[in-house]
Design a protein around this motif. Structure first.
Motif, mmCIF file in Angstrom:
data_model
loop_
_atom_site.group_PDB
_atom_site.id
_atom_site.type_symbol
_atom_site.label_atom_id
_atom_site.label_comp_id
_atom_site.label_asym_id
_atom_site.label_seq_id
_atom_site.Cartn_x
_atom_site.Cartn_y
_atom_site.Cartn_z
ATOM 1 N N LYS A 260 0.845 -1.193 0.000
ATOM 2 C CA LYS A 260 0.000 0.000 0.000
ATOM 3 C C LYS A 260 0.879 1.242 0.000
ATOM 4 C CE LYS A 260 -4.062 2.094 0.427
ATOM 5 N NZ LYS A 260 -5.084 2.002 -0.632
ATOM 6 N N THR B 21 -2.706 -1.085 8.232
ATOM 7 C CA THR B 21 -3.399 0.107 7.765
ATOM 8 C C THR B 21 -2.847 1.320 8.494
ATOM 9 O OG1 THR B 21 -5.573 1.062 7.268
ATOM 10 C CG2 THR B 21 -5.292 0.066 9.445
ATOM 11 N N CYS C 266 -3.797 5.240 10.063
ATOM 12 C CA CYS C 266 -4.820 6.198 10.479
ATOM 13 C C CYS C 266 -4.194 7.576 10.560
ATOM 14 C CB CYS C 266 -5.412 5.798 11.833
ATOM 15 S SG CYS C 266 -6.615 6.996 12.454
#
Length: 342
Positions: free
Chosen positions: A284, A330, A332
């Protein structure tokens, strides 16, 4: 506001309050409880909760939480329920579209359109917020774009099949306006806008190693090119830049695969670097950090976060080690944290 207090400390105090209520209710049920000045009734529970969390909690959620404990102390509710999250009751609850200061509960809409057949599974789901698009790719080759218009979803799919190759990931190319997907040996570029045409896109082949994941490198320009990152089963990460000119200049003499024109992979400059000692499970790019992240079940180089320039040089990469590796991660932006799952 919650930003001005220690939320972790407030949560611990709230959980202690709940534990005392459960002990009190259990003793009351067995006839062993004697009322005293420490008794916790609804007024005390409401005042304490409001003091701890302020306006982040709604009156109806405090009432529902208290009622749930009193009715069945053995089935203690989870703390997010005090903010209206994961509540089973609908009466008197706040709308899911209301924003909590602690947790954001967004409206959800179910897409009933069937995009895969039996014995097929979804391998990738990508949201394109600016265009209100949701893209899915199934293992057996069904690429679907959902376009949210007039509060409903319109979809169009294309079935890609080449021998027995399975699709392993997908993303969206914002400048070229193509859907990109990878299989074990090819890169698919689907022009979803020309769904009525018989020339729906391009296939870059052959890729020597089995590709497992793909993502787009998002940059702040509107040039007619896009850059993608890919990971394979040997721990390599690839960097590929595609321009609109490539669709004209690099077509292979071998013709077409299905409705897709073939682009020769040998004609592309595709830098790659081995940064893991096992499969690359996910990759990513984070525009806010100007870094890419990749993870692997590799216990030494489990998670890597670095500049894409590291794929073209041999400077050390910033890595993080986790026993048995990392399967997902992920970022944030609000909390400025990266979360990994192993």
């Amino acid at each position: 506001a919650l930003e001005s207090i220690d939320f972790k400390n407030a949560l611990e105090q709230f959980q202690n309050l709940v534990e005392k209520m459960i002990v009190q209710k259990t003793k009351e049920s067995s006839g062993l409880y004697t009322k005293d000045g420490d008794e916790i009734d609804y007024d005390k529970f409401y005042t304490t909760t409001r003091t701890l969390f302020g306006p982040a909690v709604k009156d109806q959620n405090i009432q529902a939480f208290f009622r749930k404990i009193m009715s069945n102390p053995n089935e203690r509710p989870a703390w997010p329920e005090i903010f209206g999250c994961f509540t089973g009751e609908r009466d008197g609850m706040s709308s899911p579209s209301e924003e909590s200061m602690v947790l954001l509960v967004s409206e959800k809409q179910q897409i009933t359109h069937s995009v895969v057949k039996r014995k097929d599974i979804i391998k990738g789901i990508v949201k394109v917020p600016l265009l209100h698009l949701t893209i899915t790719a199934s293992q057996r080759g069904v690429l679907t774009v959902f376009n949210k218009q007039r509060k409903s979803f319109f979809s169009y799919s294309f079935y890609f099949h080449q021998d027995t190759a399975w699709i392993t990931g997908c993303d969206y190319l914002p400048n070229l306006k193509y859907v990109v997907a990878v299989t074990e040996s090819t890169i698919i570029l689907w022009d979803y806008k020309s769904k009525e045409s018989k020339s729906d896109g391009f296939v870059i082949k052959p890729m020597k190693n089995c590709l497992l994941c793909v993502c787009t490198v998002t940059v702040a320009d509107n040039l007619a090119k896009d850059t993608i990152l890919m990971g394979d089963y040997k721990g390599y990460v690839y960097l590929l830049t595609i321009t609109s000119d490539d669709f004209i200049m690099k077509q292979s003499k071998t013709g077409k695969v299905s409705q897709f024109k073939v682009l020769d992979s040998e004609s592309f400059d595709i830098p790659k670097r081995k940064i893991h000692d096992d499969w690359v499970g996910k990759i990513k790019y984070f525009p806010a950090l100007k870094r890419f992240g990749s993870c692997s079940t590799d216990s030494i180089n489990s998670f890597v976060l670095d500049d894409i320039k590291r794929l073209e040089d041999q400077l050390p990469v910033k890595e993080f080690s986790v026993p048995k590796g990392v399967n997902a991660f992920t970022y944030c932006g609000k909390a400025k944290v990266i979360v990994t799952g192993g």
